[in-house]
Design a protein around this motif. Structure first.
Motif, short mmCIF file in Angstrom:
data_model
loop_
_atom_site.label_atom_id
_atom_site.label_comp_id
_atom_site.label_asym_id
_atom_site.label_seq_id
_atom_site.Cartn_x
_atom_site.Cartn_y
_atom_site.Cartn_z
N SER A 113 0.95 -1.45 -0.12
CA SER A 113 0.06 -0.24 0.08
C SER A 113 0.95 1.27 -0.01
CB SER A 113 -1.05 -0.02 1.09
OG SER A 113 -1.93 -1.00 1.18
N LYS A 114 1.80 1.24 0.75
CA LYS A 114 2.64 2.43 0.87
C LYS A 114 3.57 2.60 -0.66
CE LYS A 114 5.79 5.14 3.95
NZ LYS A 114 6.40 5.16 5.25
N ARG A 115 3.97 1.79 -1.13
CA ARG A 115 4.57 1.73 -2.24
C ARG A 115 3.65 2.49 -3.43
NH1 ARG A 115 8.86 -0.72 -5.10
NH2 ARG A 115 9.08 -2.13 -3.21
N VAL A 116 2.54 2.09 -3.48
CA VAL A 116 1.38 2.71 -4.40
C VAL A 116 1.29 4.12 -4.07
CG1 VAL A 116 -0.86 2.51 -5.02
CG2 VAL A 116 0.32 0.52 -5.07
N LEU A 117 1.35 4.41 -2.55
CA LEU A 117 0.96 5.71 -2.39
C LEU A 117 1.98 6.63 -2.68
CD1 LEU A 117 -0.94 7.04 0.90
CD2 LEU A 117 1.13 8.09 0.36
N LEU A 128 -4.31 12.01 -0.63
CA LEU A 128 -4.20 10.55 -0.97
C LEU A 128 -4.76 9.54 -0.08
CD1 LEU A 128 -0.80 10.78 -2.74
CD2 LEU A 128 -3.06 10.56 -3.89
N LEU A 129 -5.60 8.59 -0.69
CA LEU A 129 -6.04 7.48 -0.07
C LEU A 129 -5.80 6.38 -0.79
CD1 LEU A 129 -9.31 7.15 2.28
CD2 LEU A 129 -8.72 5.47 0.37
N VAL A 130 -5.08 5.40 -0.31
CA VAL A 130 -5.07 4.05 -0.85
C VAL A 130 -5.80 2.82 0.10
CG1 VAL A 130 -3.54 2.19 -1.39
CG2 VAL A 130 -2.98 4.37 -1.67
N HIS A 131 -6.58 1.85 -0.65
CA HIS A 131 -7.46 1.02 -0.17
C HIS A 131 -7.41 -0.34 -0.97
CE1 HIS A 131 -11.31 1.14 -2.38
NE2 HIS A 131 -10.65 2.10 -2.90
N THR A 132 -7.64 -1.42 -0.30
CA THR A 132 -7.48 -2.67 -1.18
C THR A 132 -8.68 -3.46 -0.76
OG1 THR A 132 -6.49 -4.07 0.68
CG2 THR A 132 -5.07 -2.48 -0.56
N GLU A 157 -14.67 1.39 -8.29
CA GLU A 157 -14.95 2.78 -9.06
C GLU A 157 -16.36 2.72 -9.61
OE1 GLU A 157 -12.41 4.70 -9.57
OE2 GLU A 157 -10.83 3.53 -9.13
N PRO A 158 -16.76 4.03 -10.03
CA PRO A 158 -16.07 5.60 -9.78
C PRO A 158 -16.19 6.06 -8.36
CG PRO A 158 -18.44 5.67 -10.65
CD PRO A 158 -18.14 4.28 -10.47
N VAL A 159 -15.39 6.76 -8.25
CA VAL A 159 -15.14 7.58 -6.84
C VAL A 159 -15.53 9.03 -7.02
CG1 VAL A 159 -13.63 5.71 -5.87
CG2 VAL A 159 -12.73 7.79 -7.20
N THR A 160 -16.79 9.29 -7.49
CA THR A 160 -17.26 10.59 -7.26
C THR A 160 -17.84 10.89 -6.04
OG1 THR A 160 -19.37 9.77 -8.40
CG2 THR A 160 -17.79 10.42 -10.00
N LEU A 161 -17.84 12.14 -5.72
CA LEU A 161 -18.43 12.44 -4.56
C LEU A 161 -19.93 11.98 -4.27
CD1 LEU A 161 -17.76 13.79 -2.12
CD2 LEU A 161 -18.62 16.18 -2.90
N GLN A 162 -20.67 12.12 -5.56
CA GLN A 162 -22.09 11.93 -5.53
C GLN A 162 -22.18 10.24 -5.26
OE1 GLN A 162 -24.88 13.11 -8.70
NE2 GLN A 162 -26.26 11.35 -8.26
N ARG A 163 -21.30 9.40 -5.93
CA ARG A 163 -21.36 7.95 -5.51
C ARG A 163 -21.18 7.81 -4.17
NH1 ARG A 163 -18.29 3.01 -6.82
NH2 ARG A 163 -19.59 1.48 -6.01
N LEU A 212 -6.65 -0.71 -4.73
CA LEU A 212 -5.79 -2.10 -5.21
C LEU A 212 -6.56 -3.33 -5.09
CD1 LEU A 212 -2.49 -1.45 -3.11
CD2 LEU A 212 -3.13 -0.67 -5.56
N PRO A 213 -6.51 -3.90 -6.39
CA PRO A 213 -7.31 -5.19 -6.22
C PRO A 213 -7.06 -6.46 -5.40
CG PRO A 213 -6.14 -4.89 -8.38
CD PRO A 213 -5.96 -3.62 -7.64
N GLU A 214 -5.74 -6.52 -4.84
CA GLU A 214 -5.15 -7.32 -4.05
C GLU A 214 -5.86 -7.23 -2.59
OE1 GLU A 214 -3.66 -5.05 -5.80
OE2 GLU A 214 -1.72 -6.12 -7.15
N ALA A 215 -5.85 -8.78 -2.31
CA ALA A 215 -6.46 -8.60 -0.83
C ALA A 215 -5.30 -8.52 0.00
CB ALA A 215 -7.24 -9.95 -0.60
#
Length: 323
Positions: A113-117, A128-132, A157-163, A212-215
């Motif tokens: 996660s930190k590598r991606v961030l 920035l926010l990373v989640h898996t 996805e998507p990560v719009t504010l309305q959604r 990230l699609p990885e569990a």
């Protein structure tokens, strides 16, 4: 980019726990077993009545990276406990993970996660926010499904504010946030339903969310944790009977969460109105009014703002009928 240098120090973890003695030792051991080992863990016991605190003190006695905050005598709940911890992090807390008391982290969770961030940060400043994804297990860590996203039909996805004002897609124990996001999201209002939902909204409105699609977490489901056990989302005749019964009984719950999310939209607008584009201001204002509208106006507003294409016709129709 020298990822090893970037991933040394400045990494913090917050863990709020209530009556977690059954699983807390295993969760913390999974943190200690991470491939990234330069971190600090901040723990707050939320007034446990079991031996959680003594277990924590025993673990912390042999690991100086673990700090237990002394009790302030107040029970704050799940979101309140995490919010309290996040708001008291030291100034050098540049990267912060949230941690539940009853899960198990896979060994490379933090490093991945930190590598991606860090990659995302290289493209420019900002929240920035990373989640898996997560692997769903029972109380004994036996796998129920290799993907929570598939299990509960979550689309990151998507990560719009309305959604995201309708539903959160970032599960708390997978979240990693940077300092810019912490400073933008805090203080976390007492009235919001979940700390991770609020943080995700702030990231969507003012920064970037990376899924990230990885569990990276064994997400333990059992009858005594905050979210409880899950039913499989596909199945035979018995499953559909149970689903129909749940739908019939869930109208009050749906309206409660509709009112809760509407209140959160109102709080979000109050906090950030001057920083949001007019389109988002109008959407939040319209959404926050839903519970106060008359029958027909409420249905039409729900159809416009809460019925999401990704939910499909049947789910949206059910929502419209019960809202």
């Amino acid at each position: 980019m020298n990822f090893k240098a970037l991933m040394m120090s400045e990494t913090h973890i917050v863990l709020s726990v209530y009556n977690g003695s059954r699983f807390i030792r295993e969760q913390i051991q999974s943190i200690q077993d991470q491939t990234l080992d330069d971190w600090r863990l901040w723990v707050r016991d939320d007034g446990s009545t079991d031996d959680t605190l003594s277990v924590l003190e025993d673990i912390a006695a042999s690991d100086p990276r673990i700090v237990i905050h002394p009790s302030d005598g107040r029970q704050r709940g799940v979101s309140g406990g995490f919010s309290w911890l996040i708001e008291r992090l030291p100034d050098d807390a540049c990267y912060v993970f949230c941690c539940d008391a009853d899960d198990v982290w896979l060994p490379d969770k933090m490093e991945l996660s930190k590598r991606v961030l860090c990659l995302a940060e290289a493209s420019g400043p900002g929240p920035l926010l990373v989640h898996t994804d997560l692997q769903v297990t029972d109380s004994k860590l036996r796998t129920l499904n290799h993907s929570l996203w598939r299990y509960l039909k979550i689309r990151p996805e998507p990560v719009t504010l309305q959604r995201l004002i309708v539903e959160n897609v970032a599960t708390g124990p997978t979240i990693l946030m940077n300092r810019d996001l912490i400073e933008k999201a805090c203080p976390i209002p007492d009235e919001v339903p979940h700390h991770d939902w609020w943080i995700t909204l702030v990231a969507a409105a003012f920064g970037k969310i990376v899924a990230l699609p990885e569990a990276t977490v064994l997400y333990r489901r059992h009858s005594t944790n905050h979210t409880g056990e899950y039913d499989e989302q596909t199945g035979g005749f018995g499953y559909w009977i149970r689903k129909v019964v749940r739908v019939l009984r869930s109208t009050d719950k749906l309206r409660f969460w509709l009112a809760t999310s509407a209140r959160q939209a109102e709080i979000f607008l109050d906090r950030f109105e001057e920083e949001l584009p007019q389109e988002d201001q109008d959407m939040l204002r319209d959404y926050s009014e839903i519970p106060r509208l008359a029958f027909l106006k409420r249905k039409l507003r729900v159809l416009r703002l809460r019925a999401l294409p990704g939910h499909g016709f049947a789910k949206n129709l059910s929502l419209l009928l019960r809202a």
